[in-house]
Design an enzyme around this catalytic site. Structure first.
Site, PDB file in Angstrom:
ATOM      1  N   GLY A 142      -6.368   4.440   7.653  1.00 58.59           N
ATOM      2  CA  GLY A 142      -6.898   3.632   9.075  1.00 58.59           C
ATOM      3  C   GLY A 142      -8.152   4.990   9.538  1.00 58.59           C
ATOM      4  O   GLY A 142      -9.341   4.203   9.394  1.00 58.59           O
ATOM      5  N   GLY A 186      -3.025   7.594   4.219  1.00 54.82           N
ATOM      6  CA  GLY A 186      -2.369   6.727   3.533  1.00 54.82           C
ATOM      7  C   GLY A 186      -1.738   6.669   1.914  1.00 54.82           C
ATOM      8  O   GLY A 186      -0.828   7.136   2.093  1.00 54.82           O
TER       9      GLY A 186
END
Length: 403
Positions: A384, A360
């Protein structure tokens, strides 16, 4: 349960066979230009392996959130171009996902050729909650591989999603884990099952609610849980500080109080912050201690004393997991916290620590700030997915590969 790998598939023989590969090519774009090609680079080894073994490779992937509509700004055309350069061969892009052009191009592949399908999220069935709709779309994807096809799951950034091209298609074809998925799981199991101590986790990002599950799961296992980014201000408010105009989840203050009551011996918060008059890269800014945040000003980074304290902890750690920036690193005036923490992790790694960057924004920050990617043990492609794995949740896209 055993999961077959892409090497198992190659050993079985792929020459002349169509192999559908779900890759994660969801890269950031600015004016049509790729700003961080990390996920493309990470997908190349598995694709090369299959190409060199004589497979006829069909790649499915998504870009952004077109919400089931065909939108030019979410076309995979820039990705096809980038893949062509990295694979040193032409990667044509089908103009549709499972339509006439995709079929025609798939049928025309020769051994060692590769085809990229257009954005799978252009089809609303990809992300549908209706299992029958997803299964229908998965059958269409599988049909592109003909009578003797196979499926390779290599998009770690999407394995926590129960989506047609990730989950349902694995039920339609002989299925295998790609090299990237194998590596990611191996790394996460290492820091989850048997981490060397002292073990430090660094969490940033904007919302406590996004990280609550991983805080609950990791706090009992770690020696230090460092919290920065926008989420730290809800914790600071829970300690009674006035946080001015900083990002604050008021509905999470009691939750943060509870976390501090239970895990206060391991949670480490900033002692100073970089505040700004407004959310702007050119805004007036200053470093203040926690008691001196001016009314209306917002915290956009952790301060230098906090970086120093965090770095001392990281320098003594043997295992480090980092997910989430310490501040608004995209603005140069508020990048020092993220850069300082990243540099401390790199220093610890060179001293023998096992460090994992949890994908991310953290991975994007490493590249944006010009830091040495090789300075970390592993940079994940899935933020995630990494967090859900560490929370102990089942990853549907991995579970479906088990035989």
């Amino acid at each position: 349960m055993a999961v077959k790998t892409v090497q198992d598939l190659i050993n079985e023989g792929v020459e002349g066979r169509h192999v559908l590969v779900r890759a994660d090519l969801n890269v950031p774009l600015s004016d049509g230009e790729i700003t961080d090609p990390g996920r493309i680079d990470a997908s190349v080894p598995t694709l090369k392996k299959l190409i060199e073994a004589g497979a006829r490779v069909i790649v499915s992937a998504h870009l952004g959130r077109p919400k089931g509509e065909v939108k030019d700004e979410f076309s995979l055309a820039p990705v096809a171009e980038a893949l062509s350069e990295r694979l040193d061969q032409w990667v044509p892009l089908a103009s549709d996902v499972t339509g006439e052009d995709a079929h025609e191009r798939a049928n025309g592949l020769n051994d060692g050729d590769i085809l990229l399908l257009e954005n799978v999220r252009f089809d609303p069935r990809e992300t549908s909650k209706d299992e029958a709709e997803r299964a229908e779309f998965a059958s269409e994807l599988a049909a592109l591989t003909g009578d003797n096809g196979a499926f390779v799951s290599d998009g770690f950034g999407v394995v926590h999603r129960k989506q047609a091209s990730v989950y349902d298609v694995a039920k339609k074809l002989p299925h295998y884990a790609g090299g990237l998925v194998e590596t990611e799981l191996e790394v996460l199991r290492k820091i989850s099952d048997n981490p060397e101590h002292p073990y430090a986790v660094v969490l940033g990002g904007s919302k406590v609610s996004d990280k609550l599950g991983v805080i609950e799961a990791l706090a009992p296992k770690v020696d230090n849980l460092i919290i920065g980014g926008g989420m730290c201000f809800t914790f600071l408010a829970a300690q009674g500080y006035e946080v001015g105009g900083s990002l604050l989840q008021e509905d999470m203050i009691d939750t943060c109080k509870d976390l501090l009551d239970r895990f206060g011996d391991v949670i480490v918060l900033p002692t100073d912050v970089e505040v700004a008059e407004r959310f702007d890269k050119e805004a007036d800014h200053r470093t203040v201690d926690l008691k001196s945040i001016p009314a209306g000003w917002m915290g956009l980074d952790v301060g230098p004393e906090s970086v120093k304290a965090f770095s001392e902890i990281l320098n003594k750690s043997k295992t480090i997991f980092w997910n989430g920036p310490m501040g608004v690193f995209e603005f140069p005036n508020f990048a020092a916290g993220t850069k300082g923490v990243a540099e401390a992790i790199i220093a610890a790694t060179s001293d023998g620590a096992y460090s994992v960057v949890g994908g991310g924004d953290s991975a994007a920050a490493v590249r944006t700030l010009g830091l040495n990617e090789d300075g970390f043990t592993h940079i994940s492609t899935g933020g995630g997915a990494s967090l859900e794995f560490l929370e102990g949740k089942e990853l549907p896209g991995v579970a479906v590969l088990e035989d």
